[in-house]
Motif scaffolding. Structure first.
Motif, PDB file in Angstrom:
ATOM      1  N   ILE A 129       0.674  -1.255   0.012  1.00 22.28           N
ATOM      2  CA  ILE A 129       0.096   0.150  -0.065  1.00 22.28           C
ATOM      3  C   ILE A 129       0.949   1.325  -0.033  1.00 22.28           C
ATOM      4  N   ILE A 130       1.849   1.351   0.661  1.00 24.93           N
ATOM      5  CA  ILE A 130       2.750   2.397   0.891  1.00 24.93           C
ATOM      6  C   ILE A 130       3.365   2.567  -0.649  1.00 24.93           C
ATOM      7  N   TRP A 131       3.851   1.742  -1.371  1.00 28.80           N
ATOM      8  CA  TRP A 131       4.526   1.438  -2.664  1.00 28.80           C
ATOM      9  C   TRP A 131       3.475   1.895  -3.535  1.00 28.80           C
ATOM     10  N   THR A 132       2.194   1.632  -3.531  1.00 29.46           N
ATOM     11  CA  THR A 132       1.045   1.834  -4.402  1.00 29.46           C
ATOM     12  C   THR A 132       0.825   3.191  -4.085  1.00 29.46           C
ATOM     13  N   ASP A 133       0.665   3.986  -3.055  1.00 25.45           N
ATOM     14  CA  ASP A 133       0.566   5.363  -2.726  1.00 25.45           C
ATOM     15  C   ASP A 133       1.486   6.174  -3.493  1.00 25.45           C
ATOM     16  N   ILE A 134       2.694   5.917  -3.232  1.00 22.65           N
ATOM     17  CA  ILE A 134       3.874   6.715  -3.795  1.00 22.65           C
ATOM     18  C   ILE A 134       3.870   6.681  -5.300  1.00 22.65           C
ATOM     19  N   MET A 135       3.504   5.408  -5.786  1.00 22.82           N
ATOM     20  CA  MET A 135       3.353   5.505  -7.435  1.00 22.82           C
ATOM     21  C   MET A 135       2.305   6.146  -7.809  1.00 22.82           C
ATOM     22  N   ALA A 136       1.191   6.324  -7.229  1.00 25.11           N
ATOM     23  CA  ALA A 136       0.064   6.975  -7.543  1.00 25.11           C
ATOM     24  C   ALA A 136       0.117   8.349  -7.445  1.00 25.11           C
ATOM     25  N   LEU A 137       0.737   8.807  -6.218  1.00 24.30           N
ATOM     26  CA  LEU A 137       1.175   9.992  -6.119  1.00 24.30           C
ATOM     27  C   LEU A 137       1.834  10.671  -7.231  1.00 24.30           C
ATOM     28  N   ILE A 138       3.063  10.058  -7.488  1.00 24.83           N
ATOM     29  CA  ILE A 138       3.976  10.501  -8.472  1.00 24.83           C
ATOM     30  C   ILE A 138       2.979  10.569  -9.822  1.00 24.83           C
ATOM     31  N   GLY A 139       2.447   9.612 -10.131  1.00 19.26           N
ATOM     32  CA  GLY A 139       1.349   9.779 -11.225  1.00 19.26           C
ATOM     33  C   GLY A 139       0.853  10.920 -11.422  1.00 19.26           C
ATOM     34  N   GLY A 140       0.085  11.206 -10.172  1.00 22.24           N
ATOM     35  CA  GLY A 140      -0.664  12.732  -9.891  1.00 22.24           C
ATOM     36  C   GLY A 140       0.117  13.695 -10.115  1.00 22.24           C
ATOM     37  N   MET A 141       1.400  13.767  -9.633  1.00 21.20           N
ATOM     38  CA  MET A 141       2.283  14.972  -9.890  1.00 21.20           C
ATOM     39  C   MET A 141       2.663  15.113 -11.277  1.00 21.20           C
ATOM     40  N   ILE A 142       2.655  14.270 -11.858  1.00 20.22           N
ATOM     41  CA  ILE A 142       3.425  14.252 -13.348  1.00 20.22           C
ATOM     42  C   ILE A 142       2.093  14.927 -14.072  1.00 20.22           C
ATOM     43  N   SER A 143       0.831  14.384 -13.715  1.00 19.96           N
ATOM     44  CA  SER A 143      -0.291  14.956 -14.399  1.00 19.96           C
ATOM     45  C   SER A 143      -0.496  16.306 -14.066  1.00 19.96           C
ATOM     46  N   ALA A 144      -0.474  16.885 -12.824  1.00 21.54           N
ATOM     47  CA  ALA A 144      -0.397  18.263 -12.179  1.00 21.54           C
ATOM     48  C   ALA A 144       0.418  19.098 -12.770  1.00 21.54           C
ATOM     49  N   GLU A 145       1.617  18.712 -13.085  1.00 16.23           N
ATOM     50  CA  GLU A 145       2.622  19.779 -13.550  1.00 16.23           C
ATOM     51  C   GLU A 145       2.394  19.919 -15.159  1.00 16.23           C
ATOM     52  N   ALA A 146       1.858  18.870 -15.941  1.00 19.47           N
ATOM     53  CA  ALA A 146       1.681  18.912 -17.197  1.00 19.47           C
ATOM     54  C   ALA A 146       0.276  19.697 -17.639  1.00 19.47           C
ATOM     55  N   LEU A 147      -0.843  19.610 -16.602  1.00 18.64           N
ATOM     56  CA  LEU A 147      -1.939  20.508 -16.803  1.00 18.64           C
ATOM     57  C   LEU A 147      -1.910  21.679 -16.053  1.00 18.64           C
ATOM     58  N   LEU A 148      -1.702  21.734 -14.998  1.00 20.39           N
ATOM     59  CA  LEU A 148      -1.764  23.009 -13.913  1.00 20.39           C
ATOM     60  C   LEU A 148      -0.507  23.509 -13.760  1.00 20.39           C
TER      61      LEU A 148
END
Length: 374
Positions: A272-291
């Motif tokens: 779960i810690i690993w999945t949270d980190i990967m999901a947050l990394i994906g969210g950061m990538i998308s947030a940087e690209a869009l916002l």
């Protein structure tokens, strides 16, 4: 007259075809050498001729095997022109009666709705009793392990942690990154319209760390490791390895069930810690690209947006989900019957019920901690 005269079948075609059977048409004479094969070839010629005459008066001995051979060649009905000894008439009469007798129709049992409901209820209580017995045995094995840890199944425990945890890092990372990107993309579209770009950190942090991370990891583990546990125990049941262990005095619970349950309870929070980190990394990538939000700012705002208690709630969910998935997988694995059909059905039921129970448990967590961590 002697009974060991070989059976013969001659064909005369002077005017109309006449088949003359002679000798001993009994089982011992028919099965001697290749006589039955030769007679079958000659009788197959007779099946083509419908108006042939049959003369059985020279048969000196006839039993049911010989009569059945002729009866099958006649298409299970008397020829129009048939001559035989009166002593052999009774055998063919019995064959006619058996042929005309309809096959017994076994009626299918008709279950009323009440009977069907009762079967479902009884099946549920049977599963509940078996699951309770498995849970009780697990408690006893854990007590034994706590008293003498140096005699515990450490090799089995480490091997299961590796198979259920380390080998699942790839698929959980991929799914986590993709879910983070999708969630961030959809959230950014709505937040941009209302000028709330900064709140994407709160939205992603709370949804991933508290809900999506544990649920994604649990569903993936239930489909991957839960099915593997059930299949492994089921194959051991089919190949009688479980019976062999019982004969040798090796307890199933201490050597098979407990290491799998403990391994999944330990591995699930880490996944779960690993999945949270990967999901947050994906969210950061998308947030940087869009916002245009930098990853450094995202990481800086995350501790303020998500209270620390939410991390512990997610880890608690992980341990609970791991316990439930392992117990359900072991329960269905031990109930598999020694056949391949039961193996497939039990594995499917294990995955479906594990995912269902995980969703129900997540709903219970949401109700209990509805006013905590916000």
């Amino acid at each position: 007259m002697p009974i060991d005269i070989p059976p013969t079948l001659t064909i005369s075609t002077s005017n109309e075809p006449v088949f003359t059977a002679a000798g001993a048409w009994v089982v011992n004479a028919l099965t001697h050498g290749d006589r039955l094969k030769q007679l079958s070839a000659e009788l197959s010629k007779a099946m083509v001729l419908n108006n042939a005459q049959w003369d059985l008066r020279q048969i000196n001995n006839l039993d049911h095997v010989g009569a059945q051979t002729l009866w099958s060649a006649w298409g299970k009905k008397r020829p129009k022109h048939l001559i035989m000894q009166p002593a052999h008439e009774g055998i063919f009469e019995r064959l006619e009666l058996v042929t005309a007798m309809p096959l017994p129709v076994v009626p299918k049992p008709r279950l009323t709705r009440t009977m069907q409901l009762g079967a479902v209820v009884l099946g549920f209580f049977a599963h509940l009793l078996s699951f309770s017995s498995l849970l009780g045995q697990l408690m006893l094995d854990l007590g034994r392990f706590a008293q003498r840890p140096w005699k515990g199944p450490w090799k089995e425990l480490s091997a299961n942690i590796y198979r259920m945890g380390a080998q699942a890092l790839g698929i959980t990372a991929l799914v986590g990154i993709l879910i983070g990107i999708v969630l961030s993309y959809l959230s950014a579209q709505q937040l941009r319209a209302f000028g709330g770009d900064l709140y994407i950190v709160n939205l992603l942090g709370m949804s991933i760390i508290r809900e999506l991370g544990p649920m994604l990891a649990a569903i993936l583990v239930a489909g991957r490791s839960g099915s593997a546990i059930t299949a492994q125990l089921g194959v051991m049941r089919v190949t009688e390895e479980l019976d062999a262990m019982r004969v040798m005095g090796i307890p199933h619970g201490f050597r098979l069930i407990m290491p799998k349950v403990l391994a999944l309870v330990i591995a699930m929070p880490l996944l779960i810690i690993w999945t949270d980190i990967m999901a947050l990394i994906g969210g950061m990538i998308s947030a940087e690209a869009l916002l245009g939000m930098s990853p450094a700012f995202f990481i800086y705002k995350l501790p303020d947006a998500v209270p620390l208690l939410n991390y512990w709630i997610g880890l608690g969910k992980g341990a609970t989900f791991g316990l439930l998935i392992a117990l359900i997988a072991c329960h269905f694995g031990l109930r598999i019957e020694p056949n391949t059909e039961s193996l497939g059905r039990g594995t499917t039921s294990s995955v479906v019920i594990s995912i269902t129970v995980v969703i129900i448990a997540d709903a219970v967590f949401a109700i209990i901690f509805s006013k905590v961590g916000y």
